[in-house]
Write a protein that holds these residues in place. Structure first.
Motif, PDB file in Angstrom:
ATOM      1  N   UNK A 385       0.859  -1.166   0.000  1.00  0.00           N
ATOM      2  CA  UNK A 385       0.000   0.000   0.000  1.00  0.00           C
ATOM      3  C   UNK A 385       0.899   1.220   0.000  1.00  0.00           C
ATOM      4  N   UNK A 386       0.400   2.296  -0.592  1.00  0.00           N
ATOM      5  CA  UNK A 386       1.181   3.523  -0.628  1.00  0.00           C
ATOM      6  C   UNK A 386       0.482   4.541   0.242  1.00  0.00           C
ATOM      7  N   UNK A 387       1.191   5.011   1.221  1.00  0.00           N
ATOM      8  CA  UNK A 387       0.554   5.842   2.237  1.00  0.00           C
ATOM      9  C   UNK A 387       0.454   7.297   1.843  1.00  0.00           C
ATOM     10  N   UNK A 388      -0.318   8.023   2.629  1.00  0.00           N
ATOM     11  CA  UNK A 388      -0.514   9.448   2.407  1.00  0.00           C
ATOM     12  C   UNK A 388       0.796  10.241   2.398  1.00  0.00           C
ATOM     13  N   UNK A 389       1.815   9.868   3.200  1.00  0.00           N
ATOM     14  CA  UNK A 389       3.044  10.678   3.200  1.00  0.00           C
ATOM     15  C   UNK A 389       3.653  10.821   1.804  1.00  0.00           C
ATOM     16  N   UNK A 390       3.537   9.779   0.981  1.00  0.00           N
ATOM     17  CA  UNK A 390       4.071   9.865  -0.379  1.00  0.00           C
ATOM     18  C   UNK A 390       3.407  11.005  -1.147  1.00  0.00           C
ATOM     19  N   UNK A 391       2.071  11.001  -1.126  1.00  0.00           N
ATOM     20  CA  UNK A 391       1.345  12.026  -1.877  1.00  0.00           C
ATOM     21  C   UNK A 391       1.637  13.416  -1.305  1.00  0.00           C
ATOM     22  N   UNK A 392       1.629  13.500   0.015  1.00  0.00           N
ATOM     23  CA  UNK A 392       1.862  14.804   0.636  1.00  0.00           C
ATOM     24  C   UNK A 392       3.213  15.365   0.237  1.00  0.00           C
TER      25      UNK A 392
ATOM     26  N   UNK B  24      12.314  10.934 -10.838  1.00  0.00           N
ATOM     27  CA  UNK B  24      13.351  10.596  -9.865  1.00  0.00           C
ATOM     28  C   UNK B  24      12.881  10.912  -8.445  1.00  0.00           C
ATOM     29  N   UNK B  25      12.310  12.111  -8.293  1.00  0.00           N
ATOM     30  CA  UNK B  25      11.798  12.511  -6.980  1.00  0.00           C
ATOM     31  C   UNK B  25      10.734  11.550  -6.487  1.00  0.00           C
ATOM     32  N   UNK B  26       9.874  11.171  -7.447  1.00  0.00           N
ATOM     33  CA  UNK B  26       8.750  10.325  -7.111  1.00  0.00           C
ATOM     34  C   UNK B  26       9.254   8.978  -6.595  1.00  0.00           C
ATOM     35  N   UNK B  27      10.219   8.398  -7.315  1.00  0.00           N
ATOM     36  CA  UNK B  27      10.726   7.098  -6.897  1.00  0.00           C
ATOM     37  C   UNK B  27      11.404   7.205  -5.543  1.00  0.00           C
ATOM     38  N   UNK B  28      12.097   8.327  -5.336  1.00  0.00           N
ATOM     39  CA  UNK B  28      12.754   8.536  -4.057  1.00  0.00           C
ATOM     40  C   UNK B  28      11.715   8.581  -2.935  1.00  0.00           C
ATOM     41  N   UNK B  29      10.647   9.350  -3.177  1.00  0.00           N
ATOM     42  CA  UNK B  29       9.606   9.475  -2.151  1.00  0.00           C
ATOM     43  C   UNK B  29       8.899   8.145  -1.941  1.00  0.00           C
ATOM     44  N   UNK B  30       8.757   7.396  -3.018  1.00  0.00           N
ATOM     45  CA  UNK B  30       8.062   6.108  -2.920  1.00  0.00           C
ATOM     46  C   UNK B  30       8.811   5.141  -2.018  1.00  0.00           C
ATOM     47  N   UNK B  31      10.139   5.184  -2.129  1.00  0.00           N
ATOM     48  CA  UNK B  31      10.975   4.265  -1.385  1.00  0.00           C
ATOM     49  C   UNK B  31      10.605   4.170   0.086  1.00  0.00           C
ATOM     50  N   UNK B  32      10.330   5.342   0.678  1.00  0.00           N
ATOM     51  CA  UNK B  32      10.033   5.350   2.113  1.00  0.00           C
ATOM     52  C   UNK B  32       8.579   5.014   2.406  1.00  0.00           C
ATOM     53  N   UNK B  33       7.764   5.001   1.389  1.00  0.00           N
ATOM     54  CA  UNK B  33       6.336   4.986   1.682  1.00  0.00           C
ATOM     55  C   UNK B  33       5.578   3.767   1.196  1.00  0.00           C
ATOM     56  N   UNK B  34       6.313   2.769   0.757  1.00  0.00           N
ATOM     57  CA  UNK B  34       5.624   1.543   0.374  1.00  0.00           C
ATOM     58  C   UNK B  34       5.531   0.649   1.606  1.00  0.00           C
ATOM     59  N   UNK B  35       4.327   0.270   1.960  1.00  0.00           N
ATOM     60  CA  UNK B  35       4.143  -0.648   3.082  1.00  0.00           C
ATOM     61  C   UNK B  35       3.789  -2.018   2.531  1.00  0.00           C
ATOM     62  N   UNK B  36       4.622  -2.998   2.823  1.00  0.00           N
ATOM     63  CA  UNK B  36       4.320  -4.352   2.365  1.00  0.00           C
ATOM     64  C   UNK B  36       3.243  -4.963   3.241  1.00  0.00           C
ATOM     65  N   UNK B  37       2.452  -5.819   2.618  1.00  0.00           N
ATOM     66  CA  UNK B  37       1.358  -6.447   3.356  1.00  0.00           C
ATOM     67  C   UNK B  37       1.772  -7.842   3.822  1.00  0.00           C
ATOM     68  N   UNK B  38       1.529  -8.120   5.076  1.00  0.00           N
ATOM     69  CA  UNK B  38       1.838  -9.437   5.631  1.00  0.00           C
ATOM     70  C   UNK B  38       0.614 -10.006   6.338  1.00  0.00           C
ATOM     71  N   UNK B  39       0.562 -11.309   6.426  1.00  0.00           N
ATOM     72  CA  UNK B  39      -0.401 -11.946   7.323  1.00  0.00           C
ATOM     73  C   UNK B  39       0.387 -12.363   8.559  1.00  0.00           C
TER      74      UNK B  39
END
Lengths: 664, 156
Positions: A385-392, B24-39
């Motif tokens: 999931x991609x959280x709100x911080x990314x968009x912000x 480039x900025x977008x990918x950089x910002x994405x790096x910190x903000x992807x949450x993987x889903x686990x059970x």
């Protein structure tokens, strides 16, 4: 009997749409005026039949006709009448009927208000709208017919409307939003018609501009209402969640804003022609993509409808055929598009190009953030999931250059602008806004540097707007009084000013509420109190009440400001009896500078309750700004030249307008 | 180059630069903000051989194990266990739980893994639908409901 009538009406609407897609276009291509003339009656027919179907469904809801499975799933005999009627668009099938009703309404509006446009062009535009409609009517009749019957197993009572939707916001939010969504189909149709005719000059831009502005207004209001509704009804005080469905409506808005600006350049300066066509196709494609995301069940969201894979595939099919067809046609015609206008590097054209690039970048960010989890999962890389911080974060990066261009764009001239004159105005405006921002910054005790940035940007827009008006009236004949000169500015000019001011107001709201909001989740026993900044909230306990179709625990809070009693707030925790579904009804006390917000959580042991209290400074400005923006759109729409062109229809079919159509 | 071409080149390169920078900025910002889903069982046994690290941000989806919801008497601190097919994982949360949070209900939480089997959640989501199960979870639990009804069917 009535449901059957609705079904027949829908089928007839489909037939009208098919005829509308074929005959007028054929007539326009082979120059047969008899066929061209069928466009308007067919459009009217399509609208009338859809309206009949819609009235039939509303009647079924009003009379609790649970033999229709859609009614049985979304209504109940206990439901108050106003919600029975709005439950018509409370689920997938009915909301889609509303969608096609809006589409046929736009079609008929084009048919009526296009007197000044050459007949064969109108025929092509209506034909393209007909093609779009065929897809949607087929979709509805084949996969989601609201008139599907449950006979012979008629339930005694319905399953009730989702309590979240039993609200005033639900009455107006979807119609507004759909008007906006669907409205971009008109721009798409104009672009498509121009592509089919091979006449991609600035005239199509002039014709489609008011339609884009109208659709944009509706979408702006629709999004604001949705945000406001989420704020007070979902119960948790957020006004934007970057939820996939919110994003689905935000993307066409961003693309539509870009389109509106690009159309202005194409109309006035005859440049960016191919870009504008692409945007018109893009804005509508994004609307369709939004529809796909919401209705296919590929994403999870509070808004998404029950999933059914065939529906998703069908909408994807419509999207591919319409956008793909338009893009193919565009590729074939693009070679013949050349722009004649010349402009220098510092000119209004370039500023608007920059604005378009940034808006498209913003669209791309939202698109990526919304679709990446989907792609990731389909590729077998696991769910993310991609959280709100990314968009912000991305929007903070984008907004700085965007506001810069927004300030200098209106101040610049077409073709060429002197950098020196511009720089002087800009620096003046910037200094004033920085001082204003710092003053507000120091008036709060908390330190938030993002607030300085946001406020400076907002005030910069406001000051630049004032400077722009000043510059404009300064250039006018000085024998008139200032008030007279202000009145001499065109309405579309005022539209632009209001649009920009509205944006600044929204930005102020967003900045202040994001940086200075105060939140407290507490456990409270009756008699206890908590204090947030100047406000003291005293919890006086909970009483039980009974609503028409729910039971409710009402919390009683007395609010004191600096020792003086301000008001009593009563948040509720409701249980809707039919679905046994709990709902949080927040209590909100609004003034222009802040909202107080109390929501009841769950009851804990020994009479205590979990309570959430917020102070949200300037939160209403977010939606107020949206309203100002929409007002700006209305202002631009009421510009004299559009009224003139409508008037022209009543006069003799003017040789002038058709001549410009042929000539340019 | 004639001035017109030169201008075009300028415009095109500016566009390319901007788009490149944005991505480039977008990918950089994405790096910190992807949450993987686990059970829960993936957290303990690892997902494709990889266990999540302590301190990692992640999303977890599972059923609330009946009888494990513990509240603090003084604050809004709450702890509960989540389970799918294997051993449970504990979730800590401070705040108001959503309206439809119930024992036996499927929920999704976003937070940080603080110990090997403990997650400190910042957000807990339950859908406004009694039949709701997060699709990721539904996929993982296909056919399992009937095998272990005591784990899966508590609330519905």
């Amino acid at each position: 009997m009535i449901p059957e009538l609705g079904n027949i009406a829908l089928t007839l609407a489909l037939v009208s749409a098919i005829l509308l897609a074929v005959f007028p276009l054929w007539g326009a291509q082979t120059n047969q005026s008899g066929l061209i003339a069928t466009a308007r009656p067919l459009a009217l027919g399509m609208f009338t039949f859809t309206l009949i179907a819609f009235v039939c469904l509303s009647y079924a809801f009003a009379t609790d006709d649970f033999s229709l499975s859609y009614v049985a799933q979304n209504s109940n005999t206990q439901l108050p009448m106003q919600y029975k009627l709005t439950a018509v668009w409370g689920g997938h099938e009915g909301s889609f009927l509303l969608w096609v009703l809006m589409l046929s309404l736009w079609t008929v509006a084009v048919a009526i208000f296009s007197g000044s446009i050459p007949q064969e062009m109108v025929a092509r535009v209506l034909a393209v709208l007909g093609m779009v409609s065929v897809g949607f009517y087929l979709f509805m009749l084949l996969t989601s017919n609201p008139f599907q019957s449950m006979l012979p197993f008629v339930p005694v009572d319905g399953q009730d409307l989702n309590p979240l939707l039993q609200d005033f916001g639900m009455i107006i939010h979807p119609p507004m939003l759909y008007m906006g969504y669907v409205g971009f189909s008109v721009a798409f149709a104009f672009a498509g018609a121009a592509l089919i005719a091979g006449k991609l000059d600035s005239t199509w831009a002039r014709w489609s501009r008011p339609w884009v502005q109208a659709a944009w207004c509706f979408l702006t209001i629709g999004i604001c209402l949705g945000s406001w509704w989420a704020y007070y009804e979902l119960g948790w005080g957020g006004w934007w969640f970057w939820d996939p469905v919110e994003n689905a409506s935000f993307m066409p808005w961003l693309a539509g804003t870009a389109l509106m600006h690009s159309l202005a350049v194409t109309e006035k300066r005859k440049v960016f022609k191919s870009w504008t066509v692409l945007l018109a196709i893009g804005a509508f494609s994004l609307s369709l993509l939004g529809t796909f995301l919401v209705r296919s069940g590929v994403i999870v969201s509070v808004h998404s409808f029950a999933s059914d894979p065939t529906r998703g595939l069908f909408i994807l099919g419509i999207l591919v055929v319409l956008s793909g067809g338009a893009l193919l046609l565009f590729a074939l015609r693009a070679a013949s598009l050349n722009s004649v206008g010349r402009y220098q590097t510092v000119s209004r054209e370039v500023m608007l190009m920059g604005n378009n690039i940034l808006l498209c970048a913003a669209t791309l960010v939202v698109l990526l953030g919304t679709l990446l989890p989907l792609v990731h999962k389909e590729l077998g890389l696991g769910a993310i999931s991609i959280g709100a911080p990314f968009f912000n974060k991305m929007f903070v990066y984008l907004i700085v250059p965007f506001v810069f261009l927004l300030c200098i764009g209106p101040l610049s001239r077409w073709k060429q602008q002197s950098v020196k004159a511009l720089a002087r105005q800009l620096i003046t405006a910037f200094c004033i806004s920085l001082v204003a921002a710092l003053l507000i910054f120091f008036s709060y005790s908390e330190q938030a540097y993002m607030a300085v940035l946001g406020l400076t940007l907002s005030f910069w827009i406001l000051v630049a707007s004032v400077l722009e008006v000043w510059q404009r009236i300064g250039a006018m004949d000085s024998q008139y009084s200032i008030a007279k000169r202000l009145r001499m500015l065109t309405r579309s000019h005022w539209g632009m000013i209001l649009g920009h001011v509205g944006f600044a107001v929204t930005l102020i709201g967003i900045t202040l509420v994001s940086n200075y909001e105060q939140e407290r989740d507490v456990r409270m026993l009756p008699g206890e109190q908590i204090t947030l900044s100047d406000y003291t909230f005293v919890f006086n306990g909970v009483s039980k009440t009974q609503g028409p179709n729910y039971e409710s625990d009402v919390g009683h809070f007395s609010v004191y400001r600096s020792g003086e009693k301000l008001t009593t707030m009563m948040p509720e925790k409701r249980i809707y009896t039919v679905q046994r579904m709990p709902m949080t009804e927040a209590a909100i006390h609004t003034t222009i500078s802040r909202d107080l917000f109390i929501a009841l959580g769950e009851p804990l042991d020994d009479g205590a309750w979990a309570v959430r209290v917020y102070i949200k400074p300037f939160v209403t400005w977010i939606w107020g700004g949206g309203a100002i923006m929409a007002l700006g759109g209305v202002c631009a729409l009421s510009d004299r030249r559009y009224r003139m062109s409508t008037l022209a229809k009543f006069k003799k079919a003017s040789p002038l307008s058709s001549a410009t159509g042929e000539h340019a | 180059m004639n001035p017109r071409r030169k201008q075009r080149l300028l415009v095109v390169s500016a566009v390319v630069l901007l788009v490149g920078g944005a991505i480039a900025l977008m990918l950089y910002a994405l790096n910190d903000n992807i949450d993987l889903f686990y059970t829960p069982s993936e957290i303990i046994e690892g997902k494709k051989g990889e266990k999540p690290q302590v301190g990692q941000r992640l999303r977890i989806g599972g059923m609330v194990v009946p009888g494990t919801v513990e509240r603090d008497n003084q604050t809004l601190q709450v702890a509960f266990d989540l389970v799918d097919t294997g051993p449970p994982v504990t979730v800590l949360y401070n705040g108001i739980l959503p309206d439809l949070f119930r024992e036996g209900q499927g929920i999704v939480a976003t937070g940080v893994l603080v110990e090997a089997t403990t997650i400190k959640a910042q957000e807990v989501l339950a859908k406004h639908d009694e039949e709701y199960m997060p699709p990721e979870l539904a996929e993982k639990m296909k056919g399992i409901r009937h095998v272990k009804p005591e784990n899966a069917g508590g609330g519905t």
